[in-house]
Design a protein around this motif. Sequence first.
Motif, mmCIF file in Angstrom:
data_model
loop_
_atom_site.group_PDB
_atom_site.id
_atom_site.type_symbol
_atom_site.label_atom_id
_atom_site.label_comp_id
_atom_site.label_asym_id
_atom_site.label_seq_id
_atom_site.Cartn_x
_atom_site.Cartn_y
_atom_site.Cartn_z
ATOM 1 N N LEU A 86 61.484 32.560 57.704
ATOM 2 C CA LEU A 86 62.584 33.079 58.520
ATOM 3 C C LEU A 86 63.903 32.974 57.760
ATOM 4 C CD1 LEU A 86 63.615 34.175 61.235
ATOM 5 C CD2 LEU A 86 63.830 31.802 62.005
ATOM 6 N N ALA A 114 66.183 36.245 56.569
ATOM 7 C CA ALA A 114 67.554 36.430 57.039
ATOM 8 C C ALA A 114 68.514 36.609 55.861
ATOM 9 C CB ALA A 114 67.976 35.234 57.896
ATOM 10 N N ALA A 116 68.060 40.107 54.219
ATOM 11 C CA ALA A 116 68.726 41.133 55.023
ATOM 12 C C ALA A 116 70.240 41.067 54.851
ATOM 13 C CB ALA A 116 68.345 40.967 56.494
ATOM 14 N N MET A 152 69.584 45.738 63.529
ATOM 15 C CA MET A 152 69.347 44.587 62.658
ATOM 16 C C MET A 152 69.459 43.279 63.429
ATOM 17 S SD MET A 152 71.354 45.715 59.191
ATOM 18 C CE MET A 152 70.874 44.200 58.384
ATOM 19 N N VAL A 153 70.460 43.167 64.296
ATOM 20 C CA VAL A 153 70.611 41.951 65.099
ATOM 21 C C VAL A 153 69.417 41.781 66.030
ATOM 22 C CG1 VAL A 153 71.993 40.860 66.895
ATOM 23 C CG2 VAL A 153 73.127 41.934 64.959
ATOM 24 N N LEU A 167 66.453 40.499 63.974
ATOM 25 C CA LEU A 167 66.644 39.091 63.636
ATOM 26 C C LEU A 167 66.452 38.207 64.865
ATOM 27 C CD1 LEU A 167 67.486 36.946 61.583
ATOM 28 C CD2 LEU A 167 69.871 37.382 62.200
ATOM 29 N N HIS A 189 62.622 37.913 65.662
ATOM 30 C CA HIS A 189 61.915 37.005 64.749
ATOM 31 C C HIS A 189 62.308 35.549 65.024
ATOM 32 C CE1 HIS A 189 59.688 39.618 62.004
ATOM 33 N NE2 HIS A 189 60.682 40.485 62.103
ATOM 34 N N THR A 190 63.575 35.320 65.330
ATOM 35 C CA THR A 190 64.022 33.958 65.612
ATOM 36 C C THR A 190 63.354 33.405 66.864
ATOM 37 O OG1 THR A 190 66.169 34.407 64.581
ATOM 38 C CG2 THR A 190 66.032 32.501 66.040
#
Length: 299
Positions: free
Chosen positions: A60, A64, A67, A116-117, A120, A123-124
Motif C-alpha cells: 500500500l 501510494a 501514484a 485517484m482519491v 486510494l 485500497h486503504t
Amino acid sequence: MRPLRRHEDSPARVKNARRGLTVAGLAVACVAVLSGCGTAVERGFLPHGVTENAAKVQSLWNGAWIAALGVGVLVWGLTVWCVVRYRRKKDDVGLPEQMRYNVPIEILYTVVPVFMVAVLFAHTVKDESALMDVSKKPDVTINVVAKQWSWDFNYVNANTYEAGTHVHLTGKPGVEKTLPTLWLPVNKRVEFILTSRDVIHSFWVPQFLQKLDVLPGQVNRFQVVTTEKGMYQGKCAELCGAYHSEMLFRVKVTSEADYQQHLKSLKAQGNNGLLSNSLSREGIIGRDQQYLPPNDGSK
C-alpha cells in the motif's frame, strides 16, 4: 623567434572542468548508494518487516508513493513546459493573449483527481480491514497495559505477567537491557489486547509496520503473525507526558521452546495471575484479575 610557452587554461575552462568532475562524482556516488540500498528502495525505505502483515503495508505504501510520483512528474513537466513555451519575448508588448476557459480540460482535471482519491481510499479501506481483522483464533494472547511511563505485559494463556518500570536513559552501555521486554514465539499468531492505566498511549513496534492507540477506558486489539526471530525495539507513539521519549520496550521473538521457558521463569519468580489494567495512577495495584476480555463486553 619567441620561445614556446606551456598553454595555460583559462579560468572558465578550469571552472567547467571542475564542474564536470563534480557532476561525475555525484553520479558515481548516487549509483553506489542506490546499488547498496536496493532492498531498502524496494520496500519504500520502510523498516524491514517481521510479520505477515508487513507485506500488505509495504504494498500500500509503495503504491501510494508511485501514484504521487506520477502526478508530481506530470505537474512538474507541465509547469516547465508552460514556463518555456510561454516565456516573455523581447518583442512582447503589453499583456499576453487572453484565453477563454476550456471545458474539457476543466472536467479532466476535476474528474481524474477525484478518481485517484477514490482508488486510494478503496485500497486503504481494504488493507486496513485486513490488518485489523481479529476473527482468527490466536495462538498467543498478550494484554499490553500502558502506563506513564512504561509497560506491563500480561501473558493471558499462561496466566503470568511481567511488570515494567520507568527506565531513565543515561546513554551508558547496558541501559537498554533494563527496558521491559515482551517475549513472543516465532511463526505464531499473536493477539494484542491494548489497555491504558492512565492517559492515551500508542503501542508501536516499527518493524511490525503496524501500531495502534492505547486508550483509557477502551480496549483496542490487533493480531500479527511473527515471521523472524530477533530483538526489536518498541515505543510509545503518542505524546503522553514529560517522559514520553523514555517510554520504550523491547520485543524478543524466539523459538516456542525458549518462549515457554521464559514463561516458566516468570512463574518461578512469583509472577502468577494477571496484573490489573484498571484506571489508576498509583501504578500496579494488585493481581486482581481485572483483565478485560477480547469481546470488549459486547457479548
